[in-house]
Design a protein around this motif. Structure first.
Motif, PDB file in Angstrom:
ATOM      1  N   GLY A 198     -11.385  29.880  53.532  1.00  0.00           N
ATOM      2  CA  GLY A 198     -10.581  30.973  53.000  1.00  0.00           C
ATOM      3  C   GLY A 198     -10.735  32.298  53.712  1.00  0.00           C
ATOM      4  O   GLY A 198     -10.747  33.349  53.074  1.00  0.00           O
ATOM      5  N   ILE A 199     -10.844  32.251  55.017  1.00  0.00           N
ATOM      6  CA  ILE A 199     -10.967  33.498  55.782  1.00  0.00           C
ATOM      7  C   ILE A 199      -9.597  34.145  55.902  1.00  0.00           C
ATOM      8  O   ILE A 199      -8.626  33.488  56.272  1.00  0.00           O
ATOM      9  CB  ILE A 199     -11.540  33.218  57.183  1.00  0.00           C
ATOM     10  CG1 ILE A 199     -12.983  32.759  57.061  1.00  0.00           C
ATOM     11  CG2 ILE A 199     -11.450  34.444  58.068  1.00  0.00           C
ATOM     12  CD1 ILE A 199     -13.632  32.430  58.379  1.00  0.00           C
ATOM     13  N   ASN A 200      -9.560  35.455  55.614  1.00  0.00           N
ATOM     14  CA  ASN A 200      -8.295  36.165  55.787  1.00  0.00           C
ATOM     15  C   ASN A 200      -8.114  36.522  57.262  1.00  0.00           C
ATOM     16  O   ASN A 200      -9.035  36.410  58.056  1.00  0.00           O
ATOM     17  CB  ASN A 200      -8.217  37.397  54.880  1.00  0.00           C
ATOM     18  CG  ASN A 200      -9.239  38.449  55.258  1.00  0.00           C
ATOM     19  OD1 ASN A 200      -9.433  38.781  56.420  1.00  0.00           O
ATOM     20  ND2 ASN A 200      -9.907  39.004  54.255  1.00  0.00           N
ATOM     21  N   LYS A 201      -6.932  36.955  57.622  1.00  0.00           N
ATOM     22  CA  LYS A 201      -6.613  37.175  59.034  1.00  0.00           C
ATOM     23  C   LYS A 201      -7.440  38.279  59.674  1.00  0.00           C
ATOM     24  O   LYS A 201      -7.681  38.246  60.872  1.00  0.00           O
ATOM     25  CB  LYS A 201      -5.129  37.465  59.184  1.00  0.00           C
ATOM     26  CG  LYS A 201      -4.300  36.245  58.905  1.00  0.00           C
ATOM     27  CD  LYS A 201      -2.850  36.473  59.169  1.00  0.00           C
ATOM     28  CE  LYS A 201      -2.187  35.143  58.950  1.00  0.00           C
ATOM     29  NZ  LYS A 201      -0.878  34.993  58.820  1.00  0.00           N
ATOM     30  N   LYS A 202      -7.882  39.245  58.913  1.00  0.00           N
ATOM     31  CA  LYS A 202      -8.643  40.353  59.483  1.00  0.00           C
ATOM     32  C   LYS A 202     -10.140  40.049  59.584  1.00  0.00           C
ATOM     33  O   LYS A 202     -10.855  40.729  60.297  1.00  0.00           O
ATOM     34  CB  LYS A 202      -8.433  41.619  58.654  1.00  0.00           C
ATOM     35  CG  LYS A 202      -7.029  42.159  58.771  1.00  0.00           C
ATOM     36  CD  LYS A 202      -6.886  43.471  58.055  1.00  0.00           C
ATOM     37  CE  LYS A 202      -5.465  43.981  58.203  1.00  0.00           C
ATOM     38  NZ  LYS A 202      -5.262  45.263  57.563  1.00  0.00           N
ATOM     39  N   GLN A 203     -10.598  39.051  58.890  1.00  0.00           N
ATOM     40  CA  GLN A 203     -12.021  38.724  58.876  1.00  0.00           C
ATOM     41  C   GLN A 203     -12.319  37.638  59.909  1.00  0.00           C
ATOM     42  O   GLN A 203     -11.594  36.668  60.026  1.00  0.00           O
ATOM     43  CB  GLN A 203     -12.423  38.237  57.481  1.00  0.00           C
ATOM     44  CG  GLN A 203     -13.900  38.015  57.299  1.00  0.00           C
ATOM     45  CD  GLN A 203     -14.220  37.562  55.884  1.00  0.00           C
ATOM     46  OE1 GLN A 203     -13.460  36.831  55.273  1.00  0.00           O
ATOM     47  NE2 GLN A 203     -15.343  37.999  55.371  1.00  0.00           N
ATOM     48  N   SER A 204     -13.407  37.815  60.649  1.00  0.00           N
ATOM     49  CA  SER A 204     -13.781  36.795  61.617  1.00  0.00           C
ATOM     50  C   SER A 204     -14.670  35.751  60.952  1.00  0.00           C
ATOM     51  O   SER A 204     -15.290  35.999  59.915  1.00  0.00           O
ATOM     52  CB  SER A 204     -14.530  37.423  62.798  1.00  0.00           C
ATOM     53  OG  SER A 204     -15.837  37.823  62.402  1.00  0.00           O
ATOM     54  N   LEU A 205     -14.738  34.599  61.569  1.00  0.00           N
ATOM     55  CA  LEU A 205     -15.610  33.535  61.082  1.00  0.00           C
ATOM     56  C   LEU A 205     -17.066  34.006  61.095  1.00  0.00           C
ATOM     57  O   LEU A 205     -17.814  33.784  60.144  1.00  0.00           O
ATOM     58  CB  LEU A 205     -15.440  32.279  61.943  1.00  0.00           C
ATOM     59  CG  LEU A 205     -16.268  31.062  61.561  1.00  0.00           C
ATOM     60  CD1 LEU A 205     -15.914  30.577  60.165  1.00  0.00           C
ATOM     61  CD2 LEU A 205     -16.053  29.951  62.577  1.00  0.00           C
TER      62      LEU A 205
END
Length: 159
Positions: free
Chosen positions: A106-113
């Motif tokens: 559930g990572i959002n587009k602005k958050q990196s892995l």
């Protein structure tokens, strides 16, 4: 599931490795493999994983699959050999491409892995900060390995 899960993000020069058992992160590291690519180097890498399987009683291997655009014949061959050896040893194998890893956790587009994993495991904050302050993405594979191990372990703990 008894035994542990090993997560791997593999390359011919560097690999991210993570071992989890009962949701506890036992091992997280980056392993470098020096020298030019050869069958000897491939066998040394495979032997390293054989030792890890035995030492940590690994029951499941999870592998982050490299995109065909960023892969090479040696990486594909190494990945295939790693998967086949695990299967021959009775180890369950699960593979994930990067987009599926991000979707699963559930990572959002602005958050990196890396940011997501470092937020979940506070002991990884130092590696995350080093990664952010450098042009070198040395720890990226380690964060990917932790992610695939965590996804597989979560799914296996449900059953």
């Amino acid at each position: 599931m008894e035994g542990s899960v090993i997560g791997v993000s593999l390359g011919t020069r560097i690999a991210g490795i993570a071992v989890m058992k009962r949701r506890e992160l036992l091992v997280y590291k980056v392993k470098t493999f020096k020298g030019v690519w050869s069958k000897k180097k491939q066998n040394e890498i495979l032997k390293l994983f054989d030792k890890l399987y035995n030492h940590y009683d690994v029951k499941c291997l999870t592998v982050k699959i490299v995109s065909p655009l960023h892969s090479s014949e040696p990486v594909d061959e190494l990945t295939s050999c790693l998967i086949n050896r695990a299967k021959d040893s009775g180890i369950k194998v699960i593979t994930y491409p990067l987009h599926e890893i991000k979707k699963s956790i559930g990572i959002n587009k602005k958050q990196s892995l890396s940011e997501y994993i470092a937020g979940k495991y506070i002991e990884l904050r130092k590696e995350y900060e080093q990664e952010q302050n450098s042009f070198n993405t040395y720890y990226t594979r380690m964060f990917e390995a932790i992610a695939v191990a965590g996804i597989a372990e979560s799914k296996m703990m449900k059953y």
